[in-house]
Design an enzyme around this catalytic site. Structure first.
Site, PDB file in Angstrom:
ATOM      1  N   ASP A   1      97.787  41.488 107.930  1.00 32.66           N
ATOM      2  CA  ASP A   1      98.962  42.242 107.499  1.00 32.66           C
ATOM      3  C   ASP A   1      99.109  42.204 105.979  1.00 32.66           C
ATOM      4  O   ASP A   1      99.522  43.180 105.354  1.00 32.66           O
ATOM      5  CB  ASP A   1     100.229  41.671 108.148  1.00 32.66           C
ATOM      6  CG  ASP A   1     100.232  41.820 109.657  1.00 32.66           C
ATOM      7  OD1 ASP A   1      99.792  42.872 110.145  1.00 32.66           O
ATOM      8  OD2 ASP A   1     100.667  40.886 110.342  1.00 32.66           O
TER       9      ASP A   1
ATOM     10  N   ASN B   1      89.469  44.010 111.863  1.00 31.65           N
ATOM     11  CA  ASN B   1      88.719  42.792 111.564  1.00 31.65           C
ATOM     12  C   ASN B   1      87.405  42.846 112.343  1.00 31.65           C
ATOM     13  O   ASN B   1      87.140  43.797 113.084  1.00 31.65           O
ATOM     14  CB  ASN B   1      89.532  41.532 111.873  1.00 31.65           C
ATOM     15  CG  ASN B   1      89.945  41.429 113.336  1.00 31.65           C
ATOM     16  OD1 ASN B   1      89.259  41.925 114.234  1.00 31.65           O
ATOM     17  ND2 ASN B   1      91.067  40.788 113.594  1.00 31.65           N
TER      18      ASN B   1
ATOM     19  N   GLU C   1      87.571  43.207 116.215  1.00 26.91           N
ATOM     20  CA  GLU C   1      88.095  44.527 116.573  1.00 26.91           C
ATOM     21  C   GLU C   1      87.045  45.612 116.349  1.00 26.91           C
ATOM     22  O   GLU C   1      86.913  46.546 117.148  1.00 26.91           O
ATOM     23  CB  GLU C   1      89.355  44.821 115.759  1.00 26.91           C
ATOM     24  CG  GLU C   1      90.542  43.941 116.149  1.00 26.91           C
ATOM     25  CD  GLU C   1      91.648  43.922 115.107  1.00 26.91           C
ATOM     26  OE1 GLU C   1      92.694  43.295 115.364  1.00 26.91           O
ATOM     27  OE2 GLU C   1      91.474  44.517 114.016  1.00 26.91           O
TER      28      GLU C   1
END
Length: 346
Positions: A288, A216, A219
């Site tokens: 996820d 993301n 990150e």
């Protein structure tokens, strides 16, 4: 980033293929290596303030237990119809047994789960309370976990199991939440598969050589070491991440700004708009869901752009739900039909 006529045309031209990929999700065999977590939600009614201390007394009403962390990635894949094998660690405790029961009910192969007797199952317990005729609010979260790495013998058992399975599955997914499963032997074993997809929160370079990474925005910024706040920064970050990870593709998920896809052999990046920016209730676990739908689409024959579209669409569904949630092939097909109807204006 908004929908435009060129994107609408491209999506319409791919629509039949997209529906066919969703129909083939059930044929895909996936090995998921992950940091397995149990998310617990304890709720009750606030009765009064305790005489023992200035804290609330809550009369327990119900407890809900759902897969979290890497276990949510496993569960998302299973709910999308894939044939899933899970690799990871659980403690010899009630929480570990609860997670096994959830997996068994979803027909997930748990033969790759190993018990760590000296480590608890990673558990995040959220305690919420409400007064009469008021909304429920989270009061505190209690985490159970160990900061110690698994014993070396257990690391090697995990790696050996992964190596024994890579030839039997279509893809390996690494779901790294930083809870100790991904030691060097485990990472090396996972990377022996020709299609390895990595979702990690830190130190992407540990998985150098994997096929695809899905960071993301925070990150990605942490990995490259600078803020991604402009189109120029974004383009540079894509190049830097491809160099850092030696991956074939990088997909940066950017929340309300959609997704940006960078390919090693691509001349330009592909930008995919967010399909739902208004009905956002909870983004927990949405990453996820992206990975799950993206993975199954690739294995069903989709291009990376088509796979990213379906991953984006799946995430647009779960963020409309509260808590860690999943979606189904039927819901994705319905959402795709709705999106195609909306694109008729372009």
């Amino acid at each position: 980033m908004t929908l435009d006529s060129s994107f609408a045309k491209q999506l319409r031209n791919s629509s039949e293929r997209l529906f066919s990929f969703i129909d083939n999700f059930h044929q895909v065999k996936v090995l998921v290596v992950g940091d397995l977590t149990l998310d617990e939600f304890l709720t009750g009614q606030v009765e009064r303030v305790s005489r023992e201390a200035p804290v609330l007394i809550i009369r327990h009403e119900h407890t809900r237990q759902v897969p979290g962390g890497g276990a949510n990635a496993v569960y998302n894949l299973a709910k999308l119809g894939a044939q899933v094998k899970v690799v990871g660690l659980l403690g010899d405790d009630d929480q570990g047994q609860a997670l096994r029961r959830i997996f068994a009910a979803a027909e997930i192969d748990t033969s790759g789960i190993f018990l760590e007797l000296h480590r608890p199952t990673v558990t995040k317990t959220r305690i919420s309370g409400h007064a009469r005729q008021s909304v429920t609010q989270q009061i505190v979260r209690v985490d159970r976990k160990s900061d110690d790495l698994p014993e070396e013998s257990l690391q090697l058992q995990l790696a050996d199991y992964i190596r024994s399975q890579v030839g039997k599955v279509d893809v390996v997914v690494c779901s790294d939440y930083g809870d100790g499963v991904f030691t060097p032997p485990v990472i090396a074993a996972a990377l022996t598969h020709p299609l390895t997809i990595v979702d990690t929160q830190q130190n992407l370079q540990r998985f150098a050589g994997a096929t695809l990474f899905t960071p993301n925005l925070p990150e990605a910024e942490k990995a490259v070491g600078y803020s991604i706040s402009s189109p120029e920064n974004l383009a540079q970050a894509g190049k830097d991440l491809l160099r850092l990870t030696q991956a074939q593709q990088i997909l940066i998920t950017r929340g309300e700004f959609g997704m940006s896809l960078f390919e090693r052999n691509g001349l330009t990046a592909s930008h995919i708009p967010a399909f739902n920016r208004t009905d956002v209730y909870d983004v927990t676990g949405a990453g996820d869901t992206v990975v799950a739908a993206l993975t199954l689409s690739l294995c069903a024959g989709a291009s990376i752009w088509e796979a990213a579209i379906l991953g984006n669409l799946a995430a647009s569904i779960v963020i409309r739900k509260f808590g860690t949630s999943t979606t189904t092939p039927g819901e994705i097909k319905s959402a795709l039909e709705t999106l195609l109807d909306e694109l008729e204006q372009f």
